[in-house]
Design a protein around this motif. Sequence first.
Motif, PDB file in Angstrom:
ATOM      1  N   TYR A  68       0.843  -1.185   0.000  1.00 36.37           N
ATOM      2  CA  TYR A  68       0.000   0.000   0.000  1.00 36.37           C
ATOM      3  C   TYR A  68       0.877   1.233   0.000  1.00 36.37           C
ATOM      4  N   PHE A  69       0.510   2.231  -0.823  1.00 41.83           N
ATOM      5  CA  PHE A  69       1.203   3.512  -0.863  1.00 41.83           C
ATOM      6  C   PHE A  69       0.174   4.564  -0.474  1.00 41.83           C
ATOM      7  N   LEU A  70       0.402   5.188   0.672  1.00 39.05           N
ATOM      8  CA  LEU A  70      -0.551   6.145   1.207  1.00 39.05           C
ATOM      9  C   LEU A  70       0.018   7.556   1.134  1.00 39.05           C
ATOM     10  N   GLU A  71      -0.827   8.487   0.723  1.00 33.61           N
ATOM     11  CA  GLU A  71      -0.477   9.904   0.671  1.00 33.61           C
ATOM     12  C   GLU A  71      -0.995  10.579   1.936  1.00 33.61           C
ATOM     13  N   ALA A  72      -0.538  11.803   2.183  1.00 34.28           N
ATOM     14  CA  ALA A  72      -0.981  12.570   3.348  1.00 34.28           C
ATOM     15  C   ALA A  72      -2.507  12.608   3.389  1.00 34.28           C
ATOM     16  N   GLY A  73      -3.062  12.305   4.559  1.00 34.99           N
ATOM     17  CA  GLY A  73      -4.503  12.317   4.748  1.00 34.99           C
ATOM     18  C   GLY A  73      -5.176  10.972   4.532  1.00 34.99           C
ATOM     19  N   GLN A  74      -4.490  10.023   3.926  1.00 36.79           N
ATOM     20  CA  GLN A  74      -5.087   8.708   3.683  1.00 36.79           C
ATOM     21  C   GLN A  74      -4.936   7.829   4.914  1.00 36.79           C
ATOM     22  N   ARG A  75      -5.922   6.938   5.107  1.00 36.21           N
ATOM     23  CA  ARG A  75      -5.966   6.057   6.272  1.00 36.21           C
ATOM     24  C   ARG A  75      -6.072   4.607   5.843  1.00 36.21           C
ATOM     25  N   LEU A  76      -5.647   3.743   6.756  1.00 41.03           N
ATOM     26  CA  LEU A  76      -5.719   2.304   6.530  1.00 41.03           C
ATOM     27  C   LEU A  76      -5.797   1.637   7.891  1.00 41.03           C
ATOM     28  N   SER A  77      -6.522   0.537   7.974  1.00 36.81           N
ATOM     29  CA  SER A  77      -6.575  -0.191   9.243  1.00 36.81           C
ATOM     30  C   SER A  77      -6.417  -1.681   8.974  1.00 36.81           C
ATOM     31  N   PHE A  78      -5.891  -2.382   9.964  1.00 45.41           N
ATOM     32  CA  PHE A  78      -5.671  -3.820   9.896  1.00 45.41           C
ATOM     33  C   PHE A  78      -6.203  -4.449  11.167  1.00 45.41           C
ATOM     34  N   THR A  79      -6.703  -5.656  11.045  1.00 46.06           N
ATOM     35  CA  THR A  79      -7.134  -6.417  12.215  1.00 46.06           C
ATOM     36  C   THR A  79      -6.000  -7.352  12.593  1.00 46.06           C
ATOM     37  N   GLY A  80      -5.598  -7.318  13.874  1.00 49.90           N
ATOM     38  CA  GLY A  80      -4.494  -8.154  14.346  1.00 49.90           C
ATOM     39  C   GLY A  80      -4.916  -9.598  14.496  1.00 49.90           C
ATOM     40  N   PRO A  81      -3.956 -10.502  14.539  1.00 52.37           N
ATOM     41  CA  PRO A  81      -2.525 -10.228  14.618  1.00 52.37           C
ATOM     42  C   PRO A  81      -1.983  -9.754  13.282  1.00 52.37           C
ATOM     43  N   ALA A  82      -1.093  -8.772  13.338  1.00 49.59           N
ATOM     44  CA  ALA A  82      -0.511  -8.229  12.114  1.00 49.59           C
ATOM     45  C   ALA A  82       0.867  -7.660  12.414  1.00 49.59           C
ATOM     46  N   ARG A  83       1.788  -7.915  11.503  1.00 45.65           N
ATOM     47  CA  ARG A  83       3.114  -7.289  11.543  1.00 45.65           C
ATOM     48  C   ARG A  83       3.184  -6.402  10.308  1.00 45.65           C
ATOM     49  N   LEU A  84       3.238  -5.095  10.559  1.00 49.42           N
ATOM     50  CA  LEU A  84       3.280  -4.118   9.477  1.00 49.42           C
ATOM     51  C   LEU A  84       4.696  -3.600   9.312  1.00 49.42           C
TER      52      LEU A  84
END
Length: 142
Positions: A68-84
Amino acid sequence: MNTQPRPIPSPPTAAQPAPGALSLQWKRQPLPPRQAVQVLDFRAGEIALLEVEDGRVWVTCDGLLEDYFLEAGQRLSFTGPARLRVSAEGPRTARLLWARHQAEAGATYPPAVTVPAPPLSAVPTAAAAPSQPLPRGAISAA
């Protein structure tokens, strides 16, 4: 020259959170260009919330094929377990805001990326079973 009295604006008031709104402690993570990738770990039952404050950020999650490539203001969420794994994308420093939240029944969350469970090992059939057991995680080509 206007001598009319001007109204004095009222001081700002703290916005009251909406019922069911999340109370989060956001952390700011600067990501300088050409720096090693940063790792963020989240446990089962936690929601990882990310927002890019400035710049462009590369995000990948172990076990997922997408980057994922996120620009200023963009959001993303993940449900754990997760290693980002996160880093600045481009020639300038990026700033990432992130929060960890314990999932609660009935709470509303931004759309989350679901991390799939690790793949299961293939179990060979009796006819194709080798004389020695396969190592853990191996898949039989038979």
